[in-house]
Structures are given as C-alpha cells and as structure tokens.
Write a protein that holds these residues in place. Structure first.
Motif, PDB file in Angstrom:
ATOM      1  N   UNK A 226       0.815  -1.225   0.000  1.00 21.12           N
ATOM      2  CA  UNK A 226       0.000   0.000   0.000  1.00 21.12           C
ATOM      3  C   UNK A 226       0.844   1.268   0.000  1.00 21.12           C
ATOM      4  N   UNK A 227       2.145   1.102   0.202  1.00 21.33           N
ATOM      5  CA  UNK A 227       2.984   2.301   0.245  1.00 21.33           C
ATOM      6  C   UNK A 227       2.857   3.103  -1.082  1.00 21.33           C
ATOM      7  N   UNK A 228       2.476   4.342  -1.000  1.00 21.44           N
ATOM      8  CA  UNK A 228       2.377   5.222  -2.183  1.00 21.44           C
ATOM      9  C   UNK A 228       1.067   5.113  -2.919  1.00 21.44           C
ATOM     10  N   UNK A 229       0.237   4.096  -2.545  1.00 19.34           N
ATOM     11  CA  UNK A 229      -1.011   3.902  -3.271  1.00 19.34           C
ATOM     12  C   UNK A 229      -1.965   5.080  -3.093  1.00 19.34           C
ATOM     13  N   UNK A 230      -2.050   5.639  -1.942  1.00 19.30           N
ATOM     14  CA  UNK A 230      -2.937   6.774  -1.715  1.00 19.30           C
ATOM     15  C   UNK A 230      -2.490   7.997  -2.528  1.00 19.30           C
ATOM     16  N   UNK A 231      -1.178   8.193  -2.526  1.00 21.48           N
ATOM     17  CA  UNK A 231      -0.634   9.302  -3.324  1.00 21.48           C
ATOM     18  C   UNK A 231      -0.928   9.098  -4.802  1.00 21.48           C
ATOM     19  N   UNK A 232      -0.743   7.878  -5.284  1.00 16.81           N
ATOM     20  CA  UNK A 232      -0.992   7.562  -6.690  1.00 16.81           C
ATOM     21  C   UNK A 232      -2.452   7.802  -7.065  1.00 16.81           C
ATOM     22  N   UNK A 233      -3.362   7.338  -6.193  1.00 17.36           N
ATOM     23  CA  UNK A 233      -4.783   7.515  -6.481  1.00 17.36           C
ATOM     24  C   UNK A 233      -5.218   8.975  -6.375  1.00 17.36           C
ATOM     25  N   UNK A 234      -4.450   9.748  -5.644  1.00 14.59           N
ATOM     26  CA  UNK A 234      -4.809  11.160  -5.468  1.00 14.59           C
ATOM     27  C   UNK A 234      -4.289  12.064  -6.594  1.00 14.59           C
ATOM     28  N   UNK A 235      -3.446  11.518  -7.462  1.00 11.75           N
ATOM     29  CA  UNK A 235      -2.885  12.334  -8.560  1.00 11.75           C
ATOM     30  C   UNK A 235      -4.001  12.739  -9.567  1.00 11.75           C
ATOM     31  N   UNK A 236      -3.806  13.883 -10.208  1.00 10.42           N
ATOM     32  CA  UNK A 236      -4.725  14.375 -11.261  1.00 10.42           C
ATOM     33  C   UNK A 236      -3.991  14.508 -12.603  1.00 10.42           C
ATOM     34  N   UNK A 237      -3.171  13.506 -12.872  1.00 13.12           N
ATOM     35  CA  UNK A 237      -2.358  13.521 -14.084  1.00 13.12           C
ATOM     36  C   UNK A 237      -3.205  13.417 -15.340  1.00 13.12           C
ATOM     37  N   UNK A 238      -4.399  12.897 -15.227  1.00 13.92           N
ATOM     38  CA  UNK A 238      -5.251  12.760 -16.398  1.00 13.92           C
ATOM     39  C   UNK A 238      -5.721  14.118 -16.945  1.00 13.92           C
ATOM     40  N   UNK A 239      -5.560  15.139 -16.147  1.00 15.48           N
ATOM     41  CA  UNK A 239      -6.024  16.444 -16.609  1.00 15.48           C
ATOM     42  C   UNK A 239      -5.135  16.989 -17.755  1.00 15.48           C
ATOM     43  N   UNK A 240      -3.898  16.646 -17.739  1.00 16.72           N
ATOM     44  CA  UNK A 240      -2.959  17.169 -18.773  1.00 16.72           C
ATOM     45  C   UNK A 240      -2.463  16.072 -19.681  1.00 16.72           C
ATOM     46  N   UNK A 241      -3.023  14.848 -19.571  1.00 13.48           N
ATOM     47  CA  UNK A 241      -2.529  13.714 -20.355  1.00 13.48           C
ATOM     48  C   UNK A 241      -3.163  13.702 -21.730  1.00 13.48           C
TER      49      UNK A 241
END
Length: 898
Positions: free
Chosen positions: A421-436
């Motif tokens: 689970x390490x980093x999973x919350x951070x990963x799910x919280x990213x909004x990278x799809x906005x500029x992808x």
C-alpha cells in the motif's frame, strides 16, 4: 502363705541336718567329709558366737564360749526370745543338771514348734557342752530365723540369698558370686555389696583383687562401724583356708541382706515408679514430636496451596516456562521430603497409639485440626490444586505458543500489506489525467483497472489480518493494544484506498470517451501480469509462512501440500513465459514499425524485470521451504523417539508398581509364617522398591525431555508421569504402613504374651470373614466371626464391642483392632493403684510425699518430672512442701482421683 520347713540336724552319725527345701538337701559329698575340719570349726565358732551376740546384746548380755554359755539353757532361751519376738515358757532357776536339761528342752521344743525337725540333738548333749551338737543347733536356728524367710524372684533361703548376691554384685568387675565359699575369698564380693547400697562408705575403684586380706578387713570394719554388723570372720582364716566354711559365710552374708532389706523395698518401689514415668515421658515426647511434625506439614501445605492456586499468567513464553521449571523443582525437590514426612507422621501416630494402649494409657488426641484425617484432607486438597496447576501451566504454554505464532504471522502479513500500500494513496490522489494525452488517459484507465484488480486481490489479505487480530484479542495477547492500533490503521487505510479508487475511476470514466485508441498488448500484459504477480506474491507468502506441528502426520501433510505446490511450478513457468511473450511481442512490434517506446507500460506498474525477479525469488524460496520441512520432520521424529522411549519404560514400571502393591497385600494377610518372617519379607520388598527408584528417576528424566520438547501427547502408552508418580507414592506409603502394622502386631504379641499359633488362628479367622480381601471386615462379618469363636452376642454387647474396635465409627474393623480386642482381657500392665502403692512405700505410708523424699528415692530426671507435675497436697495432715501423689498417679492413666 508361709511355707513350713522341717529341719533335721546331725553331725557325723549324730549331727545331720535336712529339710524339705533345697538349701537343706544340697549338701555335697565334700561337705559331709569335711564337717570336722578344724579350720571350719574355728570359723563356725567365731561366726556363730558373733551372730548370737549381735542379738543377745539387745537384751544386755553376750556369750564368750558358745559350748559353755548355752549349757544351762538360759541364754539359749533368751536368744530365741530376742530373734523371734515371742515369749518362751518361764525357765527353771535351779543349777542342777535336770534344771539345765529342762531349760534346753524348752528351747528345743520351741524350735520344733517352728517347723524344724531336730534329729539326734538332745538336751543332754547341749548341757554336756558337745561342740558339734551346739554348733549344729545354732546353725539350725540361723537357718530358721535368718535365712529361711529370704525370698528373691520365687527363690528362697540359700538359693534366694545367692541370687540376691549375684544380682547386687553383677555390675562389679572381678566379682562372680557362684557359691558361699571360694567366691568370697578375695573380699571384693563383700565390698561390692556394701558399695551397691552405700557407695559413700567404700571407694570400690581403689580395691585390688591381689589384696584379699585388705579387702576383707575393709568390708568387716565398714560393716561393723556403719551397718551395725559385728565382725564374725577373720580375714586370715578365710584367705588361708582352701575352701572357707559355707555356713559361716552364709550367716555373715545374711546379715547384709537383712541390713539392706529396707533399702531393697524402696529400690523396688523406685524402679516401678521410674518405669512408669519413663513410659509416660516417652509417650509425651512422641506426642510433642507428632504435634511439631503435624504443625510443620500443615504450615507447608498452607503456604504451598496459595502458590499453586495463583493462576496469573505470564506474558512471555520464557516466563511461563520458568513457572513450569519451578513446578518441576517443587515436584522433584520440595514435595518428596514432605511425602516422607506425611508417611512418617502416620507411622508415629500408629506407634504412639499402640504404646499408649499397651501401657494402659488413654488414646492420644492431637490438637484440633491436627488429626491424621485432617492432614490427609489437607494433603488431598494440595494434590487437587497441584493437578489443576499443572494443567493450567500446560494450557497457558500452548496458548502463548499459539499467540507467538499468530503475532509473528500478523506482523508478516501487515508488513507485506503495508509494503504493497505504500504510495497507493498518493498515486490515487494524482490528477495527471487532466494534462494527459488520449493515449495516456486510456493508459491511465487501464492502469486503474489493473489496480482495482490488484486491490480486489489484496482484500483477502486484509480480511486475514483482521481475523488474526481478532483471534489475538480473544486469546488475550499481552500486546493486543498495538495489534489493534496497527490493524485499525490498515483497515482505515484500506477504506480510504477504496474511496480513492472509486473517485479516480469516476474521473477517468468521465474522460474515457475522449480516448479511443488502446494499446491491446500493453493492456493484455497488464491483465495477465497482475494475477501472475499476485500468484507469485501468494506463493512467496506461503513459502515463508510460519507453521507449528505436533506430530509426524501433520508435518507430512505440510510436505504433501508443498509437493503439490511444486507440481504447479511448470504450469506457472508456462504462464510466466506467456506473460513475458506479450512484452516480447510489444518490443517486436515497436522494432518492426519503428515505434519508440517511452516510459513504462501505462496500464501496470509491473515490469518484466519485476516478474523475473519475483520468479527467481520464488525458485530460491522453494529449496529453503524444503529444508525447513525436513528439519521439522527430523524434530518430529526425535519427538516420536522420545514418546516411544517414555512409553517403553512406563509400560514396564506401571504394571510393576501394581504387581508390587498386590504382592504386599498378599504378604500382609499371609498366615503361613511368623510375624518376623513377614517383617523380613516386607523389609526385602521395601529394599527392592528403594532399589527400583533409579528406574523412576530415569523415567522422570525422559519425561523432562518430552516436556522440554513441548510434546503433550503420547499414543504409545496409557501411563502418564502423573500416574507413575501417584502409583510410586502410594507404593512407598503402602509398604511403610504395612511394615508399621506388622511391627505393631509384634509389639502387641510380645506385650500381651500371644503365641504365634494364637496369632495365626486370629489371622485365619479374620481372613475367613474378610470377604472383600482388603484387610478390613464389615460389622456384619465381624459379628459372624465373633459368633463362630463362641461369643454369645446381644445387640447391646455387640454395640459395646464395636465402640472398642471402631472408636471413630469408620464402619470397618481392621486386623490390628481385631487383635487388640481378642487380647484385651489378658493384658498385664501397670495400673494407677500399683503406682500409688509404690509412692506410698517411698512416702513411708503417708498420704503425701515430700520433695526431699522424691529426690532421695528417684533418679534426678524422674524426680524433677514428678515435682513439676504433682499438685500440692491439701489434706488436714499436710506438712510444708507436701505433694499429692494420689491424683498424680490417677492422671498418668487418665483416671479421676480414686
């Protein structure tokens, strides 16, 4: 009853003396031949003259010449009056021959009236001054009035006097009294008689056997000066005569007997009192010893039970194992001496009761709470608590072992989950799809789907973590708080991950319609790599999973499961090749169409290298798992050997103990031999049992190895160490109790004069009616036994007998109680009345006794014992310091004042 003795006296043909008693008939041939020996006649003249004067001086007269001074009969009649205390007929006052003959005849008639038959001794010979006749007459008088009435232990006269001398001089060196002639030549026998009764008059240690004249003169002088015994012999005559005159010696020695007669009676009385007091002191010592042992044993039980009742569990396995070791020390070191003390206490109690019963004393009643039954109940309570304590210890050790295993498993799964689970919350919280870009968005969508698949796969692990945490709480794990905190954190994080995952999916789905091109190969790789990766994660987790087994079957089950897992590896390898083939296909297409691959697979975080690394890790863990399983197999095989070793010994020792118990039971009821033979057999059994202790110790050692190996069951035997310990303790107690019962039977037989035939008859009767063959009869069987032996029993009489043989109302009659009843009426023991009579003698017939009299007549220890326990005499004739010996004698036998 007075024995009438008829005596005949004659010297040579005219003087011979005989009587119905032995001392008048046992005249040897040398005695008759030497009656006229001048040396003997001289000794008799001197001795008889001195003896007569010792009595005549009481009347204020004496004789000088024995054959002349008795011729007129006057002093002869006076002598008889003095020694008999009776009045003779009035003597004739004339000086004519017939007056003298008449007076002598009056004396001879009086002698005849006392049962002495005079043969060939006439008044004329005495009047004529016949020395032999005169000496014979005086010897007859000495025998009748000085020696005949001597009685010592059913022997009288000469034999009685000789026995008295032997008894009194027995302890003295160089003294061996066998007769009344040569045994007295060295003077030591006379000095020993005086020293025995008056040690203050002679220092016996300074006498020498090679100084007979000095010894004899010492005895003569001391006797004449302090004992009022005139000198009747000459030391030189005795020493220089090969065989001193027996009659002279007997006459002189009889004076010592009469001089010491009063002291003899007091000594007899004192001996009786000493005997009674010694018995009482020994009984009191045994009572005090019983009370002390009982108090110490009960105190030990009182202190031990709270320790065994303490069920506060320790938090660590080491601490609980220390508790188990402490309990082993208690079993091996502390308890065995107490078992011995309990057994010894029962033996002492039975011996004391037997001694009290045989000495006619009341039965001993211990202090409240210290009866044998009280101690047995306390011991039973101790053993019950002890058994529960051991069961609790083993249960706690199993619980802690299970807790340690679960805690380690919990930590391992938590670490794996937290790592995932390490980093999973951070990963799910990213909004990278906005500029992808479109491709990137589609890639993000597929990546998210793969993550959701992965998340679902990890749901199982989270549920396992929660289940383990719940079990740890149910088993009261000492660090449950940290477990709950960590579990709660994981659950909260898991819920948050679920929420974040759902939010990201919603966002991606909103823009999904903007993206149309999807790279099928990347997607296919991600979808196949994820489950394969999960499978490898599960495989690695299983290969590293902790396990605990208790038997060969359980470890074989794990080995079988592991073999089944290894059988799946070829299929897994095919899947790995297939997954890697997708990546190879992507690379091939890119190379074929000149596509530049930038970055990683957009649909998964797994890379081919990850798959390869995990696969290599799985292959490395397989042999490690093999090694762990084989080591456990070896450990379980060692445990199985321990079980078989213990079972082999236990299956021998258990039946051996039972056989010995049965053999002891047969010996205790055997009537084929003497009690001493039974005792020897029992002693041999006891020694065999003691010698067998090494087998028990070896079994204890194997049992300790089994417990140290944490082996808790053994299908190869029905005997546990507890069974063997209890059987061993019962065997030791049974043999000790049986020996004690036989000792008490011997004591009863010897004290009450029971023959072996009687004892065998009693045993045969008892065994016949002992229908259960357990050494005890029911009341109905006991009644039938008495009727068969000729007793006419009514209900009241039988009830009275039952109170004697079963005073505690146990409902059974033991063989010892049966023997006591059958021999009760024949007992010959000291009574309170006999002790009172003895005290009365010491007190000179007074109803009380003084401290000075007790200290004078009794040994110091018995005297002080009486003084400390006698109450003051309260009668009207009491004097200062008077003590009441009547109530004291009654108290010795538990009776009220007579």
């Amino acid at each position: 009853m007075t024995t009438v003795i008829e005596t005949q006296v004659q010297y040579n043909n005219t003087y011979m003396m005989s009587t119905t008693e032995d001392y008048m008939t046992q005249e040897d041939s040398w005695d008759r031949d030497l009656l006229l020996d001048p040396a003997w006649e001289k000794q008799q003249r001197k001795t008889f003259t001195a003896w007569c004067n010792s009595h005549l001086r009481k009347a204020g007269t004496q004789i000088e010449n024995i054959e002349e001074d008795f011729r007129n009969g006057l002093k002869l009649m006076l002598l008889l009056e003095v020694i008999s205390g009776e009045r003779l007929p009035k003597p004739d006052k004339g000086k004519m021959r017939f007056h003298k003959i008449a007076n002598v005849n009056k004396a001879l008639d009086y002698i005849s009236s006392k049962g002495v038959k005079l043969v060939s001794i006439g008044a004329e010979e005495i009047v004529d001054g016949n020395v032999k006749m005169t000496l014979g007459m005086i010897w007859t008088i000495i025998l009748r009035f000085a020696i005949q009435d001597i009685s010592v232990e059913e022997t009288s006269a000469k034999e009685g006097l000789l026995l008295w001398c032997q008894r009194k001089t027995a302890p003295y060196r160089n003294v061996n009294v066998q007769n009344f002639h040569i045994s007295w030549k060295d003077g030591l026998a006379l000095c020993a008689l005086i020293h025995r009764h008056r040690p203050d008059l002679i220092d016996y240690s300074k006498l020498r056997k090679d100084d007979p004249i000095g010894n004899l003169n010492t005895a003569f002088e001391v006797a004449e000066k302090y004992l009022d015994i005139p000198k009747m012999l000459d030391a030189e005559d005795i020493v220089n005569t090969p065989k001193p005159d027996e009659k002279a010696i007997m006459t002189y020695v009889s004076c010592f007997y009469h001089a010491f007669a009063g002291a003899e009676q007091a000594e007899t009385a004192a001996n009786r009192i000493c005997k009674v007091l010694a018995v009482n002191q020994e009984n009191e010592r045994l009572m005090e010893e019983y009370e002390k042992l009982a108090s110490e044993l009960l105190e030990w039980i009182r202190r031990t039970i709270p320790w065994l009742e303490n069920r506060v569990a320790e938090q660590t396995m080491r601490a609980m194992q220390q508790k188990l070791e402490d309990f082993r020390d208690y079993r091996r070191v502390h308890k065995p001496p107490r078992v011995q003390e309990k057994c010894q206490l029962e033996i002492n109690f039975n011996t004391l009761q037997t001694k009290l019963r045989l000495s006619n004393r009341p039965a001993f009643m211990p202090s409240e709470g210290k009866m044998v039954s009280d101690i047995a109940n306390a011991w039973k309570g101790l053993e019950q608590v002890e058994k529960g304590y051991e069961e609790w210890l083993l249960t706690e050790i199993r619980r802690l072992e299970r807790l340690d295993h679960l805690a380690e498993k919990f930590k391992q799964k938590c670490s794996l989950h937290e790592s995932w689970t390490t980093g999973k919350e951070h990963l799910l919280s990213q909004k990278d799809y906005e500029t992808a870009s479109l491709m990137e968005i589609r890639a993000l969508m597929r990546k998210h789907e793969a993550f959701e698949s992965d998340l679902a796969a990890h749901q199982d692990r989270v549920e396992q973590i929660a289940a383990i945490a719940q079990e740890l709480n149910e088993l009261d794990y000492h660090d449950a708080a940290s477990v709950n905190t960590r579990c709660q954190g994981i659950c909260d994080q898991w819920d948050n991950l679920g929420t974040l995952t759902q939010k990201r999916r919603d966002a991606l789905e909103r823009v999904e319609k903007l993206w149309e091109t999807i790279d099928q190969l990347y997607l296919e790789f991600a979808k196949r790599a994820a489950p394969f990766n999960n499978w490898m994660d599960g495989a690695m987790e299983d290969l590293q999973d902790m396990f605990i087994v208790h038997s060969i079957e359980e470890i074989q089950s794990l080995i079988t499961a592991h073999d089944q897992f290894k059988a799946t590896l070829p299929e897994a390898d095919k899947e790995r090749i297939a997954v890697m083939g997708i990546q190879n296909e992507i690379t091939k297409i890119a190379q074929t169409y000149g596509i530049k691959l930038v970055g990683v697979n957009p649909y998964t975080v797994l890379s081919p290298q990850d798959i390869t690394n995990k696969w290599e890790a799985v292959k490395q863990l397989v042999p490690l798992r093999d090694q762990m399983l084989q080591e456990e197999v070896a450990r379980q095989q060692a445990n199985e050997r321990l079980r078989r070793s213990f079972a082999a010994q236990a299956n021998i020792i258990g039946p051996w103990i039972q056989t010995k118990m049965e053999e002891i039971g047969h010996v205790s009821v055997d009537i084929a031999g003497f009690l001493e033979e039974q005792m020897n057999n029992l002693k041999q059994y006891e020694q065999n049992i003691i010698n067998y202790k090494s087998n028990i110790d070896k079994l204890e050692g194997d049992h300790q190895l089994i417990q140290e190996a944490l082996v808790f069951d053994n299908k190869h035997t029905n005997y546990t160490m507890e069974h063997v310990r209890v059987g061993w303790e019962q065997l030791l107690t049974t043999i000790a109790r049986t020996i004690n019962e036989v000792e008490n039977q011997i004591l009863t037989r010897d004290a009450k004069g029971i023959s072996q035939e009687q004892l065998n008859e009693f045993r045969a009767s008892f065994n016949h009616f002992d229908r259960k063959r357990n050494g005890m009869m029911d009341p109905d069987d006991f009644r039938a036994c008495l009727i068969s032996m000729g007793y006419d029993l009514g209900e009241v009489e039988f009830a009275r007998i039952m109170t004697l043989v079963d005073p505690n109302n146990t409902g059974v009659v033991t063989f010892q109680a049966f023997i006591d009843f059958m021999t009760r009426e024949t007992a010959e023991t000291d009574t309170a009345e006999q002790v009172m009579a003895s005290f009365k003698i010491l007190a000179s017939d007074k109803p009380y006794i003084t401290v000075e009299e007790l200290r004078r007549e009794l040994p110091p220890e018995q005297a002080e014992y009486c003084i400390s326990r006698m109450t003051k005499y309260a009668g009207p004739d009491a004097s200062p310091g008077a003590l009441d010996y009547i109530s004291f004698s009654s108290a010795l036998y538990g009776e009220s004042d007579l």
